[in-house]
Design a protein around this motif. Sequence first.
Motif, PDB file in Angstrom:
ATOM      1  N   VAL A  34       0.989  -3.367  -6.114  1.00  0.00           N
ATOM      2  CA  VAL A  34       0.973  -2.069  -5.449  1.00  0.00           C
ATOM      3  C   VAL A  34      -0.383  -1.401  -5.632  1.00  0.00           C
ATOM      4  O   VAL A  34      -0.896  -1.329  -6.743  1.00  0.00           O
ATOM      5  CB  VAL A  34       2.075  -1.142  -6.012  1.00  0.00           C
ATOM      6  CG1 VAL A  34       2.058   0.217  -5.324  1.00  0.00           C
ATOM      7  CG2 VAL A  34       3.447  -1.785  -5.893  1.00  0.00           C
ATOM      8  N   LYS A  35      -0.935  -0.896  -4.533  1.00  0.00           N
ATOM      9  CA  LYS A  35      -2.161  -0.094  -4.602  1.00  0.00           C
ATOM     10  C   LYS A  35      -1.822   1.320  -4.167  1.00  0.00           C
ATOM     11  O   LYS A  35      -1.271   1.532  -3.094  1.00  0.00           O
ATOM     12  CB  LYS A  35      -3.262  -0.661  -3.729  1.00  0.00           C
ATOM     13  CG  LYS A  35      -4.525   0.192  -3.806  1.00  0.00           C
ATOM     14  CD  LYS A  35      -5.701  -0.397  -3.092  1.00  0.00           C
ATOM     15  CE  LYS A  35      -6.893   0.543  -3.250  1.00  0.00           C
ATOM     16  NZ  LYS A  35      -8.050   0.080  -2.511  1.00  0.00           N
ATOM     17  N   ASP A  36      -2.189   2.266  -5.002  1.00  0.00           N
ATOM     18  CA  ASP A  36      -1.958   3.681  -4.746  1.00  0.00           C
ATOM     19  C   ASP A  36      -3.156   4.263  -4.003  1.00  0.00           C
ATOM     20  O   ASP A  36      -4.267   4.290  -4.516  1.00  0.00           O
ATOM     21  CB  ASP A  36      -1.751   4.401  -6.078  1.00  0.00           C
ATOM     22  CG  ASP A  36      -1.379   5.853  -5.934  1.00  0.00           C
ATOM     23  OD1 ASP A  36      -1.379   6.385  -4.810  1.00  0.00           O
ATOM     24  OD2 ASP A  36      -1.084   6.471  -6.981  1.00  0.00           O
ATOM     25  N   ALA A  76      -4.962  -0.362   5.807  1.00  0.00           N
ATOM     26  CA  ALA A  76      -4.799  -1.475   4.868  1.00  0.00           C
ATOM     27  C   ALA A  76      -3.734  -2.458   5.342  1.00  0.00           C
ATOM     28  O   ALA A  76      -3.892  -3.673   5.203  1.00  0.00           O
ATOM     29  CB  ALA A  76      -4.455  -0.935   3.477  1.00  0.00           C
ATOM     30  N   VAL A  77      -2.660  -1.947   5.927  1.00  0.00           N
ATOM     31  CA  VAL A  77      -1.593  -2.817   6.443  1.00  0.00           C
ATOM     32  C   VAL A  77      -2.038  -3.474   7.753  1.00  0.00           C
ATOM     33  O   VAL A  77      -1.866  -4.678   7.943  1.00  0.00           O
ATOM     34  CB  VAL A  77      -0.270  -2.040   6.618  1.00  0.00           C
ATOM     35  CG1 VAL A  77       0.794  -2.912   7.274  1.00  0.00           C
ATOM     36  CG2 VAL A  77       0.222  -1.526   5.257  1.00  0.00           C
ATOM     37  N   ALA A  78      -2.629  -2.701   8.632  1.00  0.00           N
ATOM     38  CA  ALA A  78      -3.061  -3.239   9.931  1.00  0.00           C
ATOM     39  C   ALA A  78      -4.103  -4.342   9.766  1.00  0.00           C
ATOM     40  O   ALA A  78      -4.123  -5.301  10.540  1.00  0.00           O
ATOM     41  CB  ALA A  78      -3.618  -2.123  10.812  1.00  0.00           C
ATOM     42  N   ALA A 120       0.869  -1.171   0.000  1.00  0.00           N
ATOM     43  CA  ALA A 120       0.000   0.000   0.000  1.00  0.00           C
ATOM     44  C   ALA A 120       0.908   1.223   0.000  1.00  0.00           C
ATOM     45  O   ALA A 120       1.859   1.295   0.779  1.00  0.00           O
ATOM     46  CB  ALA A 120      -0.887  -0.005   1.234  1.00  0.00           C
ATOM     47  N   ILE A 121       0.640   2.184  -0.861  1.00  0.00           N
ATOM     48  CA  ILE A 121       1.503   3.359  -0.949  1.00  0.00           C
ATOM     49  C   ILE A 121       0.650   4.618  -0.966  1.00  0.00           C
ATOM     50  O   ILE A 121      -0.444   4.628  -1.536  1.00  0.00           O
ATOM     51  CB  ILE A 121       2.435   3.270  -2.182  1.00  0.00           C
ATOM     52  CG1 ILE A 121       3.523   4.351  -2.143  1.00  0.00           C
ATOM     53  CG2 ILE A 121       1.645   3.322  -3.476  1.00  0.00           C
ATOM     54  CD1 ILE A 121       4.643   4.147  -3.164  1.00  0.00           C
ATOM     55  N   LEU A 181       8.155   5.615  -7.711  1.00  0.00           N
ATOM     56  CA  LEU A 181       8.315   4.371  -6.948  1.00  0.00           C
ATOM     57  C   LEU A 181       7.322   3.305  -7.395  1.00  0.00           C
ATOM     58  O   LEU A 181       7.662   2.122  -7.437  1.00  0.00           O
ATOM     59  CB  LEU A 181       8.167   4.625  -5.449  1.00  0.00           C
ATOM     60  CG  LEU A 181       9.384   5.160  -4.721  1.00  0.00           C
ATOM     61  CD1 LEU A 181       9.040   5.454  -3.264  1.00  0.00           C
ATOM     62  CD2 LEU A 181      10.561   4.198  -4.802  1.00  0.00           C
ATOM     63  N   ILE A 182       6.106   3.699  -7.728  1.00  0.00           N
ATOM     64  CA  ILE A 182       5.112   2.721  -8.181  1.00  0.00           C
ATOM     65  C   ILE A 182       5.636   1.996  -9.422  1.00  0.00           C
ATOM     66  O   ILE A 182       5.542   0.767  -9.521  1.00  0.00           O
ATOM     67  CB  ILE A 182       3.751   3.385  -8.424  1.00  0.00           C
ATOM     68  CG1 ILE A 182       3.126   3.790  -7.077  1.00  0.00           C
ATOM     69  CG2 ILE A 182       2.813   2.453  -9.194  1.00  0.00           C
ATOM     70  CD1 ILE A 182       1.903   4.668  -7.182  1.00  0.00           C
TER      71      ILE A 182
END
Length: 144
Positions: free
Chosen positions: A29-31, A52-54, A6-7, A20-21
Motif C-alpha cells: 500500500v502506498k499512501d 498511479a492506477v491508470a 494506492a490510497i 485501512l492502511i
Amino acid sequence: MKLKLAIGSDHAGFDYKTTLISYLKDYEVKDFGSFDSASVDYPNFAHPVAEAVASGEFDYGILLCGSANGVAITANKHQLIRAGICWLPEIASLIRKHNNANILCIPARFVSLPEAQEITTVFLNTTFEGGRHQKRIDKISPHT
C-alpha cells in the motif's frame, strides 16, 4: 505477488484511511495523503491515486472523502479509471463484477469503520465477470 494499492483521502476520510492502511497489511500500500486531518482539497489526492492506477503502477486505488462523490468525480476524469462509490458490500461486489472498477470510493461520513473494512475486502476479493459486461465497459470512453 502482493497486489499494489494506492490510497488517498481528504480530511474527512483521513482517520479511516489510516486504519485501512493497517488493515491492508497483506497488500503493498502506498499512501498518497492527506497526512493529517486538517482541511484539504480532495482533488489533490484523488488525481495522484487515479494517475498511479491508470499508469499500471498500482493494481487498484482506494479513495475516501465525506460523501465519496468528490473523489469519484475527480478520479473518473482519468482515462482507464472506473471509480465507484460504495456504501454497502453488495455494491462493492457489483462494481467489480459488472464494471471492472479499479478504484473504490468510500463515503467516510456515511459508513462505519467496520463497514468500510468489509466493503474494501469485498472489492479486493471480487473478480470481473467479463462477457457482456466487457462490451459495456468498452463503450465508456469516447472513441475518436
